[in-house]
Design a protein around this motif. Structure first.
Motif, short mmCIF file in Angstrom:
data_model
loop_
_atom_site.label_atom_id
_atom_site.label_comp_id
_atom_site.label_asym_id
_atom_site.label_seq_id
_atom_site.Cartn_x
_atom_site.Cartn_y
_atom_site.Cartn_z
N TYR A 305 0.83 -1.21 0.00
CA TYR A 305 0.00 0.00 0.00
C TYR A 305 0.86 1.26 0.00
O TYR A 305 0.67 2.16 -0.81
N ILE A 309 1.81 4.45 -2.94
CA ILE A 309 1.75 5.90 -2.73
C ILE A 309 3.11 6.53 -3.02
O ILE A 309 3.20 7.55 -3.71
N THR A 496 -4.97 6.52 -6.24
CA THR A 496 -3.92 6.56 -5.21
C THR A 496 -4.13 7.75 -4.28
O THR A 496 -3.91 7.64 -3.07
N ALA A 499 -6.69 6.69 -1.98
CA ALA A 499 -6.10 5.75 -1.01
C ALA A 499 -5.32 6.50 0.06
O ALA A 499 -5.37 6.14 1.25
N GLU A 500 -4.61 7.52 -0.36
CA GLU A 500 -3.86 8.32 0.62
C GLU A 500 -4.80 9.08 1.54
O GLU A 500 -4.55 9.20 2.75
N TYR A 559 -7.19 1.52 -3.61
CA TYR A 559 -5.79 1.34 -4.01
C TYR A 559 -5.66 0.17 -4.97
O TYR A 559 -4.72 0.11 -5.78
#
Length: 634
Positions: A305, A309, A496, A499-500, A559
């Motif tokens: 993960y 990033i 992404t 996801a962050e 992600y």
């Protein structure tokens, strides 16, 4: 138990969020030629022709058949209770596992049917009630079988190892090994039963957001290019952002987020409740964090993960360079957030009917072989697909289904390139499910979400390759390159960023910070500045975009779009370069289901996602496409 609807493990939403939007609006009857409504009108469900609707009778003939299986499922739950206190020998464990599979499959079929009927028209109270009934039943099924794992895991290590090696349990060997891996996170029988009972509470944030977003949220009218007032809906939003008229784009953008801003406190509370759910379960089950809990099921390390990033951060200069090219091609002094979907090629539109889209998709997937194409055509011919938008229909697109019947696909098709890519994307999911179910037993057929986006995105890559090679027109090629670049932007960079965002807000909550609408908006706005660059005008309105993203209620999911896109990019290159050997490896991947850990399945097929290399390979393709665009733009 394979089926866990509370975690939406069976629901595969569409890929890039640019493809995922709510469709709702007015009423009109279709013409005999188009069989669908114009942009400013939306059909009632009863007005949609049968050939454009999926055939859910392939699951249950009618609601009486559904009710009959519902009662059978209730009976099976009572039967499984008889095994409590007896799971200490191979014979009883095998019989119990067999019954657990029966309960799970029945619950899956009941849940899938009820919710797909609900998704046809989410305002229909009949299927709202059936959906609720199926959700409660799935909670009961989870509760009824919740004693199995903790009771088996209460055995000594020596006893467990003996069971793993027992020939009578050979079919369930992987199940037992996986239970042992998860032993440290399984609670006592009483605690597991209690957690199963609160399952309905865990669904509440997602359910509330879904009803608010799909059924209750109404948007003002905006003026289109002709000056006509048209109701803004989720389904029309992207179309407005694709307008050549900048004032239309700006008005739609500002109207959308002004409407969400009015609900910011409610939606922030809903999202915060979902985060609280995740943290609660992670603490109760003794995980270091909510993120690590979400990764554990797929046996994915946290580094996968964070590496994503980090690798995308390294490539942000390429994104910023693309934004500058977009500004130049649009011939504007400043690039705004509402310019991200604006067409870059003057007077070039691709009007693609659904029939044309099906044919083009089929042609583009020829590299996957005749067997693959045969199943694809079966889906086209036998009403697997619910094609057009209708009043109250669920947003976006997905592939879903239950073991023992073919998969289904929900679309909200528009006659454009975007919808053609949505079609091939969702049929990629559908054929992955079809081949997994055909080649694996029920217990091991369900592939993980980590693998889910690979097959769908591979289809998109092959479609794009087919169209780029077919094109001889400079404008068309630029149009296609722009589309492909925006797939990278929305699927790798944007997902992404999402996801962050999820990682940050969970960490803030885990540290005890309140997730107020102001904090959520600041975090989201700052990420947009980071990802799109300081040379772009990041309009303040974008700070509310977090409020309209349904994927945030299936936490730490997005992600996988970026990792899946990267794996698919690698597979596509291998298939186009090598031919048959790569196709065989890829089809082996599709047939593997969940028979091994995701990382292992991919590695055997030729893609190692435990390293950042596939992400870097995808970024190198992005760079090549950018350079092609820059050359054509000269």
């Amino acid at each position: 138990m394979r089926f866990i609807p509370l975690l939406l493990t069976s629901l595969l939403l569409s890929g890039p969020l640019m493809l995922s939007a709510v469709h709702a609006g007015g009423i009109a009857k279709p013409s005999q030629t188009s069989r669908r409504a114009p942009m400013n009108q939306v059909l009632k469900r009863s007005e949609v022709p049968a050939e454009n609707r999926w055939n859910l009778e392939d699951i249950f003939k009618d609601e009486q058949a559904w009710e009959k299986e519902y009662q059978a499922n209730k009976k099976a739950m009572k039967e499984v209770a008889k095994f409590q206190g007896k799971l200490n020998n191979a014979a009883d464990i095998k019989t119990c596992f067999d019954l657990e599979d029966q309960i799970s499959l029945q619950a899956e079929r009941l849940y899938v049917y009820a919710n797909m009927k609900h998704h046809e028209d989410m305002a229909d109270p009949t299927y709202q009630a059936l959906s609720d009934k199926s959700k409660k039943l799935s909670v009961e099924a989870n509760e009824a079988t919740s004693f199995i794992s903790p009771e088996i895991l209460s055995l000594s290590d020596e006893q467990l190892q003996k069971l793993v090696n027992d020939p009578e349990l050979a079919f369930y060997k992987r199940t037992l090994e996986e239970m042992i891996r998860q032993k440290q996170h399984v609670l006592s029988k009483g605690e597991e039963a209690l957690l199963a009972q609160v399952g309905n509470l865990a669904q509440a944030p997602s359910t509330i957001f879904g009803m608010l977003n799909n059924a209750d949220m109404k948007f003002p009218k905006v003026k289109n290019e002709k000056g006509e007032e048209v109701e803004l809906t989720h389904g029309r939003y992207i179309q407005f952002l694709e307008s050549r008229d900048r004032s239309v784009r700006k008005q739609a953008f500002e109207t959308m987020y002004a409407t969400y801003a009015k609900q910011k406190n409610t939606i922030a509370s809903t999202l915060a409740a979902n985060v609280t759910n995740n943290i609660f379960y992670s603490k109760v089950r003794k995980y270091p964090s909510a993120l690590e809990m979400s990764l554990f099921g797929d046996n994915i390390k946290k580094e996968v993960y964070t590496n994503l990033i980090d690798a995308v951060h390294e490539s942000l200069p390429l994104m910023h360079r693309y934004m500058e090219l977009r500004r130049k091609l649009l011939k504007v002094d400043e690039l705004h957030m509402y310019d991200l979907f604006a067409p870059l090629v003057d007077e070039f539109d691709m009007d693609i009917t659904y029939e044309q889209a099906k044919q083009t998709v089929k042609e583009s997937l020829k590299p996957l072989g005749e067997d693959y194409l045969k199943v694809l055509q079966e889906g086209f011919d036998n009403r697997w697909i619910d094609v057009y938008e209708n009043e109250g229909k669920r947003n976006g697109a997905y592939s879903w289904g239950a073991f023992g019947t073919h998969p289904f696909v929900l679309l909200n098709h528009k006659d454009n390139l975007n919808s053609m890519f949505t079609l091939t994307h969702e049929m990629g999911h559908a054929l992955h499910s079809y081949l997994s179910d055909a080649n694996q037993p029920y217990r091991y057929a369900q592939y993980t979400i980590f693998l889910a986006e690979v097959a769908s995105t591979l289809n998109e890559a092959l479609l794009m390759d087919y169209m780029l090679h077919k094109s001889t027109d400079k404008k068309e090629k630029m149009y296609l390159l722009t589309y492909y670049m925006d797939q990278f932007r929305t699927t790798v960079f944007r997902q992404t960023m999402f996801a962050e965002f999820e990682k940050i807000i969970h960490e803030k909550a885990e540290e005890g910070e309140a997730l107020t609408p102001q904090l959520l908006s600041k975090i989201y706005y700052d990420l947009n500045v980071l990802y799109y660059g300081k040379d772009m005008v990041v309009d303040q309105d974008i700070e509310m975009e977090w409020a309209r993203i349904p994927h945030f209620y299936n936490s730490f999911y997005v992600y996988k779009y970026a990792t899946g896109f990267s794996a698919a990019t690698s597979f596509a290159k291998q298939i186009l370069d090598e031919g048959a050997p790569a196709v065989d490896r890829y089809l082996g991947f599709l047939k593997s289901g969940g028979s091994d850990y995701s990382i292992n399945i991919l590695k055997r097929a030729g893609v190692d996602m435990s390293t950042p290399e596939p992400i870097k390979q995808a970024m190198s393709v992005f760079k090549e496409l950018l350079e092609q665009m820059e050359t054509l733009a000269k």
